[in-house]
Design a protein around this motif. Structure first.
Motif, PDB file in Angstrom:
ATOM      1  N   LYS A  39      53.032  44.054  29.055  1.00 62.17           N
ATOM      2  CA  LYS A  39      53.396  45.248  28.275  1.00 62.17           C
ATOM      3  C   LYS A  39      52.583  46.474  28.689  1.00 62.17           C
ATOM      4  O   LYS A  39      52.914  47.598  28.309  1.00 62.17           O
ATOM      5  CB  LYS A  39      53.196  44.982  26.777  1.00 62.17           C
ATOM      6  CG  LYS A  39      54.162  43.975  26.175  1.00 62.17           C
ATOM      7  CD  LYS A  39      53.915  43.791  24.684  1.00 62.17           C
ATOM      8  CE  LYS A  39      54.750  42.646  24.107  1.00 62.17           C
ATOM      9  NZ  LYS A  39      56.190  42.899  24.183  1.00 62.17           N
ATOM     10  N   ILE A  40      51.526  46.272  29.456  1.00 68.23           N
ATOM     11  CA  ILE A  40      50.678  47.380  29.890  1.00 68.23           C
ATOM     12  C   ILE A  40      51.386  48.152  30.999  1.00 68.23           C
ATOM     13  O   ILE A  40      51.767  47.577  32.020  1.00 68.23           O
ATOM     14  CB  ILE A  40      49.310  46.864  30.367  1.00 68.23           C
ATOM     15  CG1 ILE A  40      48.564  46.218  29.194  1.00 68.23           C
ATOM     16  CG2 ILE A  40      48.483  47.987  30.975  1.00 68.23           C
ATOM     17  CD1 ILE A  40      47.267  45.554  29.569  1.00 68.23           C
ATOM     18  N   GLU A  41      51.571  49.453  30.792  1.00 67.33           N
ATOM     19  CA  GLU A  41      52.344  50.280  31.721  1.00 67.33           C
ATOM     20  C   GLU A  41      51.485  51.234  32.544  1.00 67.33           C
ATOM     21  O   GLU A  41      51.879  51.611  33.651  1.00 67.33           O
ATOM     22  CB  GLU A  41      53.383  51.085  30.937  1.00 67.33           C
ATOM     23  CG  GLU A  41      54.380  50.204  30.191  1.00 67.33           C
ATOM     24  CD  GLU A  41      55.305  51.007  29.305  1.00 67.33           C
ATOM     25  OE1 GLU A  41      56.420  51.332  29.769  1.00 67.33           O
ATOM     26  OE2 GLU A  41      54.910  51.324  28.165  1.00 67.33           O
ATOM     27  N   ASN A  42      50.353  51.667  32.020  1.00 70.46           N
ATOM     28  CA  ASN A  42      49.498  52.572  32.790  1.00 70.46           C
ATOM     29  C   ASN A  42      49.164  51.919  34.135  1.00 70.46           C
ATOM     30  O   ASN A  42      48.697  50.773  34.167  1.00 70.46           O
ATOM     31  CB  ASN A  42      48.216  52.851  32.012  1.00 70.46           C
ATOM     32  CG  ASN A  42      47.235  53.714  32.799  1.00 70.46           C
ATOM     33  OD1 ASN A  42      46.515  53.225  33.658  1.00 70.46           O
ATOM     34  ND2 ASN A  42      47.228  54.998  32.498  1.00 70.46           N
ATOM     35  N   LYS A  45      48.509  52.390  23.270  1.00 68.98           N
ATOM     36  CA  LYS A  45      48.894  50.991  23.427  1.00 68.98           C
ATOM     37  C   LYS A  45      48.233  50.339  24.632  1.00 68.98           C
ATOM     38  O   LYS A  45      47.643  49.251  24.524  1.00 68.98           O
ATOM     39  CB  LYS A  45      50.414  50.871  23.563  1.00 68.98           C
ATOM     40  CG  LYS A  45      50.920  49.441  23.755  1.00 68.98           C
ATOM     41  CD  LYS A  45      52.305  49.410  24.386  1.00 68.98           C
ATOM     42  CE  LYS A  45      52.248  49.861  25.835  1.00 68.98           C
ATOM     43  NZ  LYS A  45      53.552  49.768  26.528  1.00 68.98           N
ATOM     44  N   ASP A  46      48.324  50.975  25.785  1.00 65.60           N
ATOM     45  CA  ASP A  46      47.822  50.352  27.007  1.00 65.60           C
ATOM     46  C   ASP A  46      46.307  50.170  26.956  1.00 65.60           C
ATOM     47  O   ASP A  46      45.786  49.130  27.362  1.00 65.60           O
ATOM     48  CB  ASP A  46      48.209  51.190  28.224  1.00 65.60           C
ATOM     49  CG  ASP A  46      49.703  51.144  28.513  1.00 65.60           C
ATOM     50  OD1 ASP A  46      50.395  50.290  27.933  1.00 65.60           O
ATOM     51  OD2 ASP A  46      50.172  51.959  29.323  1.00 65.60           O
ATOM     52  N   CYS A  65      44.591  46.416  26.772  1.00 65.87           N
ATOM     53  CA  CYS A  65      43.676  46.083  27.869  1.00 65.87           C
ATOM     54  C   CYS A  65      42.292  45.749  27.310  1.00 65.87           C
ATOM     55  O   CYS A  65      41.667  44.766  27.729  1.00 65.87           O
ATOM     56  CB  CYS A  65      43.596  47.260  28.843  1.00 65.87           C
ATOM     57  SG  CYS A  65      42.688  46.897  30.368  1.00 65.87           S
ATOM     58  N   LYS A 105      47.116  48.492  34.427  1.00 67.23           N
ATOM     59  CA  LYS A 105      47.946  47.353  34.847  1.00 67.23           C
ATOM     60  C   LYS A 105      47.316  46.658  36.057  1.00 67.23           C
ATOM     61  O   LYS A 105      47.232  45.423  36.099  1.00 67.23           O
ATOM     62  CB  LYS A 105      49.362  47.819  35.183  1.00 67.23           C
ATOM     63  CG  LYS A 105      50.275  46.682  35.662  1.00 67.23           C
ATOM     64  CD  LYS A 105      51.708  47.141  35.835  1.00 67.23           C
ATOM     65  CE  LYS A 105      52.575  46.020  36.392  1.00 67.23           C
ATOM     66  NZ  LYS A 105      52.482  44.780  35.580  1.00 67.23           N
TER      67      LYS A 105
END
Length: 207
Positions: free
Chosen positions: A11-14, A75-76, A80, A18
């Motif tokens: 789900k981590i997009e950065n 979120k990210d 993390c 990521k």
């Protein structure tokens, strides 16, 4: 549990976070194997094989709930931080059957070790923003919430506050679970517990 944990990793997009997360939880087979079998403590809570994985998963799930409930959270960054908050325990505590504090654990502790692990990985990622690295490390350094609980820093960011709440909640709920499981059947009062500084009682059955 690890398959479920990976759903949050993905789900981590950065792009920087990521790469950082994938470098441990997706690509590093030695880390993954050790992480799955490690405990989260010598005692108190999750002091069993797989305890670190179970605790990390629970904290990450709580943090993801916070993100949905409070959209101003990053979120990210929070996911993390949740994934990495206790990775230092892999060097703080030896593997089973010893499951005891190592020299690194006694001298540095898992919070400092975890921040160093994040720093070392970030240095290998081209262009990783220093500010982002510092914010992630702050969340790790502050996740115990109070200086007297071993945190080098008190939470100064909302993500650090959220991580501390999630970590504390899961630690306390697991401690209670283990207390109830160990107590003789039929005992309503479990006894005094130093972690809660209270005499603990089972909930009555009113069905």
């Amino acid at each position: 549990m690890y398959e479920e944990l990976l759903t949050y990793v993905h789900k981590i997009e950065n792009p920087y976070l990521k790469q950082l997360t994938d470098s441990y939880f997706v690509e590093n087979e030695a880390f993954i194997k050790a992480f799955k079998g490690h405990s989260a403590a010598k005692s108190v809570h999750h002091g069993f094989v797989g305890g670190l994985l179970e605790h990390t998963l629970n904290v990450t799930k709580l943090c993801y709930y916070y993100v949905k409930q409070y959209p101003f959270l990053n979120k990210d960054l929070l996911l993390c931080a949740a994934l990495f908050h206790d990775v230092g325990k892999m060097k703080e505590i030896s593997r089973f059957p010893e499951n005891d504090y190592t020299d690194d654990g006694q001298l540095l502790g898992h919070i400092m070790i975890g921040a160093e692990m994040v720093h070392d990985a970030a240095q290998k990622i081209e262009g990783f923003p220093m500010e982002l690295e510092n914010q992630l490390k702050h969340c790790i350094l502050a996740h115990h919430g109070e200086l007297e609980y071993g945190s080098p820093k008190k939470p100064a960011m909302v993500e650090a506050v959220a991580l501390n709440l999630a970590d504390n909640a899961d630690a306390k709920m697991e401690t209670l679970t283990e207390l109830f499981d160990a107590a003789p059947a039929g005992n309503e009062w479990i006894g005094y517990n130093r972690f809660f500084e209270s005499n603990i009682r089972r909930t009555g059955d009113f069905s």
